[in-house]
Enzyme design. Structure first.
Site, PDB file in Angstrom:
ATOM      1  N   GLY A  50      17.013 -22.422  -8.809  1.00 14.04           N
ATOM      2  CA  GLY A  50      16.538 -23.738  -9.212  1.00 14.04           C
ATOM      3  C   GLY A  50      15.774 -23.761 -10.519  1.00 14.04           C
ATOM      4  O   GLY A  50      15.198 -24.774 -10.887  1.00 14.04           O
ATOM      5  N   HIS A  51      15.737 -22.645 -11.245  1.00 19.44           N
ATOM      6  CA  HIS A  51      14.907 -22.553 -12.458  1.00 19.44           C
ATOM      7  C   HIS A  51      15.687 -21.921 -13.601  1.00 19.44           C
ATOM      8  O   HIS A  51      15.517 -20.742 -13.852  1.00 19.44           O
ATOM      9  CB  HIS A  51      13.666 -21.726 -12.165  1.00 19.44           C
ATOM     10  CG  HIS A  51      12.590 -21.875 -13.189  1.00 19.44           C
ATOM     11  ND1 HIS A  51      12.444 -21.036 -14.267  1.00 19.44           N
ATOM     12  CD2 HIS A  51      11.602 -22.786 -13.294  1.00 19.44           C
ATOM     13  CE1 HIS A  51      11.397 -21.392 -14.984  1.00 19.44           C
ATOM     14  NE2 HIS A  51      10.865 -22.452 -14.409  1.00 19.44           N
ATOM     15  N   PHE A  52      16.390 -22.449 -14.284  1.00 22.65           N
ATOM     16  CA  PHE A  52      16.999 -23.766 -14.399  1.00 22.65           C
ATOM     17  C   PHE A  52      18.491 -23.567 -14.156  1.00 22.65           C
ATOM     18  O   PHE A  52      19.076 -22.694 -14.788  1.00 22.65           O
ATOM     19  CB  PHE A  52      16.778 -24.328 -15.805  1.00 22.65           C
ATOM     20  CG  PHE A  52      15.316 -24.539 -16.126  1.00 22.65           C
ATOM     21  CD1 PHE A  52      14.679 -25.697 -15.709  1.00 22.65           C
ATOM     22  CD2 PHE A  52      14.577 -23.597 -16.811  1.00 22.65           C
ATOM     23  CE1 PHE A  52      13.346 -25.921 -16.013  1.00 22.65           C
ATOM     24  CE2 PHE A  52      13.246 -23.802 -17.102  1.00 22.65           C
ATOM     25  CZ  PHE A  52      12.615 -24.958 -16.703  1.00 22.65           C
ATOM     26  N   ILE A  57      15.840 -18.901 -16.266  1.00 18.09           N
ATOM     27  CA  ILE A  57      14.831 -18.037 -16.876  1.00 18.09           C
ATOM     28  C   ILE A  57      13.782 -17.732 -15.811  1.00 18.09           C
ATOM     29  O   ILE A  57      13.631 -18.475 -14.840  1.00 18.09           O
ATOM     30  CB  ILE A  57      14.176 -18.648 -18.137  1.00 18.09           C
ATOM     31  CG1 ILE A  57      13.409 -19.925 -17.807  1.00 18.09           C
ATOM     32  CG2 ILE A  57      15.194 -18.878 -19.227  1.00 18.09           C
ATOM     33  CD1 ILE A  57      12.551 -20.420 -18.953  1.00 18.09           C
TER      34      ILE A  57
END
Length: 154
Positions: A50-52, A57
């Site tokens: 979920g990041h991103f 990252i």
């Protein structure tokens, strides 16, 4: 000074964080004043989903956690062992107590290895304050700042 493998194993066993929330692969160097450890962020780490999405990252909070685990928790275990109190290791947990002047300089991507270097500011009354830097394998600076932790009874 290169770390003794038996000592590294003892320190890592005492670190309370366990996978999937341990961000130390090994301790490369350790003495009374400094520590050097490393970790490779695996592409399948849970936080990348979920990041991103599509351009993952490593979150800044995970970078800080990695620096804290190496320079405050593992280094704190070493400090207690050097005081000749190995029995107290299992009766205490190191809690993160301060983040100061953290600067993020470069992103860290899935699959990259980082090296964390900690220099002791002080260790007294179960409190450890450390100036910390994180860099990539090629020496590129990732982040830096000052962290502190305190050992509390379980």
């Amino acid at each position: 000074m290169a770390a003794d493998p038996a000592l590294v194993a003892k320190i890592l066993e005492a670190v309370p964080q366990k996978p999937p929330f341990r961000f130390i692969d090994t301790i490369l160097e350790i003495d009374g004043n400094s520590v050097v450890g490393e970790y490779r962020y695996r592409p399948e780490e849970y936080f990348y989903a979920g990041h991103f999405p599509g351009n993952p990252i490593t979150p800044g909070v995970i970078l800080i956690e990695t620096m804290a685990q190496v320079s405050v928790v593992a280094f704190g275990v070493y400090q207690v062992l050097q005081e000749g109190k190995p029995e107290s290791i299992n009766r205490m947990t190191t809690l993160f107590s301060m983040v100061e002047n953290i600067e993020f300089l470069q992103p860290v991507y899935p699959g990259e290895k980082v090296i964390v270097r900690g220099e002791k500011v002080y260790f007294r009354r179960s409190s450890l304050k450390v100036n910390v830097t994180m860099e990539k394998e090629d020496g590129t600076a990732v982040c830096r700042g000052t962290l502190m932790g305190v050992g509390v009874k379980n």
